[in-house]
Scaffold this active site. Structure first.
Site, PDB file in Angstrom:
ATOM      1  N   GLU A  87      41.067   8.106   3.929  1.00 20.22           N
ATOM      2  CA  GLU A  87      40.383   8.755   5.048  1.00 20.22           C
ATOM      3  C   GLU A  87      39.257   9.661   4.564  1.00 20.22           C
ATOM      4  O   GLU A  87      38.171   9.709   5.160  1.00 20.22           O
ATOM      5  CB  GLU A  87      41.390   9.548   5.888  1.00 20.22           C
ATOM      6  CG  GLU A  87      42.481   8.705   6.518  1.00 20.22           C
ATOM      7  CD  GLU A  87      43.643   8.396   5.580  1.00 20.22           C
ATOM      8  OE1 GLU A  87      44.568   7.700   6.013  1.00 20.22           O
ATOM      9  OE2 GLU A  87      43.632   8.859   4.418  1.00 20.22           O
TER      10      GLU A  87
ATOM     11  N   GLY B  82      33.270 -11.300  -0.775  1.00 20.62           N
ATOM     12  CA  GLY B  82      32.531 -10.782   0.373  1.00 20.62           C
ATOM     13  C   GLY B  82      33.433 -10.464   1.542  1.00 20.62           C
ATOM     14  O   GLY B  82      34.480  -9.840   1.386  1.00 20.62           O
TER      15      GLY B  82
ATOM     16  N   TYR C  56      47.626  -1.278   3.555  1.00 15.77           N
ATOM     17  CA  TYR C  56      49.048  -1.306   3.222  1.00 15.77           C
ATOM     18  C   TYR C  56      49.265  -0.815   1.796  1.00 15.77           C
ATOM     19  O   TYR C  56      48.596  -1.245   0.865  1.00 15.77           O
ATOM     20  CB  TYR C  56      49.599  -2.729   3.360  1.00 15.77           C
ATOM     21  CG  TYR C  56      51.019  -2.865   2.875  1.00 15.77           C
ATOM     22  CD1 TYR C  56      52.054  -2.173   3.507  1.00 15.77           C
ATOM     23  CD2 TYR C  56      51.332  -3.655   1.775  1.00 15.77           C
ATOM     24  CE1 TYR C  56      53.363  -2.285   3.051  1.00 15.77           C
ATOM     25  CE2 TYR C  56      52.630  -3.772   1.321  1.00 15.77           C
ATOM     26  CZ  TYR C  56      53.637  -3.076   1.955  1.00 15.77           C
ATOM     27  OH  TYR C  56      54.929  -3.177   1.498  1.00 15.77           O
TER      28      TYR C  56
ATOM     29  N   ASN D  78      37.596   9.264   1.752  1.00 11.91           N
ATOM     30  CA  ASN D  78      36.535   8.388   1.262  1.00 11.91           C
ATOM     31  C   ASN D  78      35.661   7.877   2.402  1.00 11.91           C
ATOM     32  O   ASN D  78      34.431   7.855   2.301  1.00 11.91           O
ATOM     33  CB  ASN D  78      37.138   7.195   0.518  1.00 11.91           C
ATOM     34  CG  ASN D  78      37.863   7.585  -0.750  1.00 11.91           C
ATOM     35  OD1 ASN D  78      37.637   8.654  -1.309  1.00 11.91           O
ATOM     36  ND2 ASN D  78      38.751   6.723  -1.205  1.00 11.91           N
TER      37      ASN D  78
ATOM     38  N   ASP E 118      37.213   1.322   1.284  1.00 14.83           N
ATOM     39  CA  ASP E 118      36.872   2.497   2.097  1.00 14.83           C
ATOM     40  C   ASP E 118      35.360   2.609   2.265  1.00 14.83           C
ATOM     41  O   ASP E 118      34.861   2.954   3.341  1.00 14.83           O
ATOM     42  CB  ASP E 118      37.413   3.773   1.450  1.00 14.83           C
ATOM     43  CG  ASP E 118      38.908   3.709   1.219  1.00 14.83           C
ATOM     44  OD1 ASP E 118      39.608   3.072   2.025  1.00 14.83           O
ATOM     45  OD2 ASP E 118      39.376   4.310   0.232  1.00 14.83           O
TER      46      ASP E 118
ATOM     47  N   GLY F 185      38.634   2.359  -3.855  1.00 15.34           N
ATOM     48  CA  GLY F 185      37.696   2.978  -2.929  1.00 15.34           C
ATOM     49  C   GLY F 185      36.649   2.036  -2.387  1.00 15.34           C
ATOM     50  O   GLY F 185      35.889   2.399  -1.479  1.00 15.34           O
TER      51      GLY F 185
ATOM     52  N   TYR G 129      51.665   7.520  -6.518  1.00 14.30           N
ATOM     53  CA  TYR G 129      51.517   8.513  -5.462  1.00 14.30           C
ATOM     54  C   TYR G 129      52.620   9.558  -5.542  1.00 14.30           C
ATOM     55  O   TYR G 129      53.790   9.231  -5.770  1.00 14.30           O
ATOM     56  CB  TYR G 129      51.590   7.840  -4.081  1.00 14.30           C
ATOM     57  CG  TYR G 129      50.502   6.839  -3.825  1.00 14.30           C
ATOM     58  CD1 TYR G 129      49.216   7.248  -3.498  1.00 14.30           C
ATOM     59  CD2 TYR G 129      50.753   5.472  -3.924  1.00 14.30           C
ATOM     60  CE1 TYR G 129      48.207   6.327  -3.260  1.00 14.30           C
ATOM     61  CE2 TYR G 129      49.752   4.541  -3.695  1.00 14.30           C
ATOM     62  CZ  TYR G 129      48.486   4.980  -3.359  1.00 14.30           C
ATOM     63  OH  TYR G 129      47.486   4.063  -3.138  1.00 14.30           O
TER      64      TYR G 129
END
Length: 305
Positions: free
Chosen positions: A26, A221, A155, A28, A248, A245, A92
């Site tokens: 979020e 792509g 996910y 990013n 994002d 990233g 994480y």
């Protein structure tokens, strides 16, 4: 989240040099859209610690309006390293973190209702029951106010199992106006109907509800179905340094152009270019481009004087 990244390739236990910054899908997207000129508000919960201070300062420095709830707990942390070759490992540390205690009460009155687009991800509902409720509360408020809802499936298998995630993500996608997913994420959401290539998945994904369905396909792509029309755009040729990233950045580029009123093909072209910039630089958000940089990518020279 805070982001700790080992500088060298190899087992984490032998790493002696680390970078420290911010990460999180979020954040990013917020930074990426703001760099492209979109007005952005980020709503979240961080700890009353140095990492929380850094995240708030970085977001504000990027021109992102922040609605920050300070929590007595710690700010979540992500640890990234390359065990070998180009394979990245990400761990994480989020259970019990400030972000996991996000709740519907953290969303101020009017913040969703006055937005041009509400963007959420499938990561937040995995963090806790209250975070799950906060996401769906925001989505329901947006839909009631006629605000378009954007969902990136995102996910994370280290946060929950496919069986736990599928019904939640499927419900979230069904409430969205725009959805972004990788190929495997689309297969996860679609369940038994989720076989095939990106071109075969994008239609069924759109049929769940979103008029704008985009499948991010990395070096291949993207494939999209937008308002009934199909699109297929190739990736730009770049040297990938850090893939984290990139998705994002893609979403940030698409949403910035959506808010600017651009056509579907232009949204996708900017998304592709933003993703190419992101993978060319180490870090989650450091390589996100500004408007002046987008056109330079295809004609880049070794030295710009």
């Amino acid at each position: 989240m805070g982001l700790v990244a080992a500088a060298e390739t190899g087992p984490l236990e032998f790493a002696r040099a680390f970078g420290y910054g911010i990460g999180g899908a979020e954040s990013n997207v917020a930074i990426g859209a703001a760099r492209l000129g979109a007005p952005v508000t980020w709503i979240g919960r961080v700890g009353s610690d140095a990492t929380g201070d850094m995240i708030e300062r970085r977001l504000r420095a990027e021109g992102v309006r922040t609605v920050v709830v300070r929590d007595p707990g710690f700010t979540g942390l992500m640890v990234k390293h390359r065990r070998f070759g180009s394979t990245l490992s990400v761990d994480y540390h989020r259970a019990g973190s400030a972000g996991s205690r996000l709740s519907p009460d953290d969303l101020p009155a009017g913040c969703v209702e006055t937005a041009g687009v509400l963007h959420v991800t499938g990561i937040t509902p995995a963090l806790s029951r209250s975070a799950h409720d906060a996401v769906f509360h925001a989505v329901e408020r947006a839909r009631a106010a006629g605000v378009p809802v954007s969902v990136d499936v995102n996910y994370r298998r280290k946060l929950w199992s496919p069986d736990e995630a599928r019904p939640v993500l499927r419900r979230l996608v069904a409430l969205a106006d725009a959805v972004f997913a990788g190929v495997e994420e689309a297969r996860l959401v679609l369940g038994p109907d989720g076989a095939g290539t990106a071109a075969e998945l994008v239609g069924p994904l759109s049929e769940l509800g979103p008029a704008q369905a985009v499948i991010k396909d990395g070096a291949r792509g993207c494939t999209a179905r937008i308002d009934g029309t199909g699109y297929r755009l190739a990736a730009l040729p770049v040297t990938a340094v850090d893939p984290v990233g990139a998705g994002d950045a893609f979403v940030a580029g698409y949403l910035a152009e959506l808010l600017a009123g651009e056509c579907a093909e232009q949204r996708l072209r900017t998304a592709i270019a933003a993703g190419a910039y992101a993978v060319s630089v180490p870090g989650d958000c450091e390589g996100l481009p500004r408007r002046t940089e987008l056109a330079a990518l295809t004609g880049a020279e070794d030295v710009v004087r």
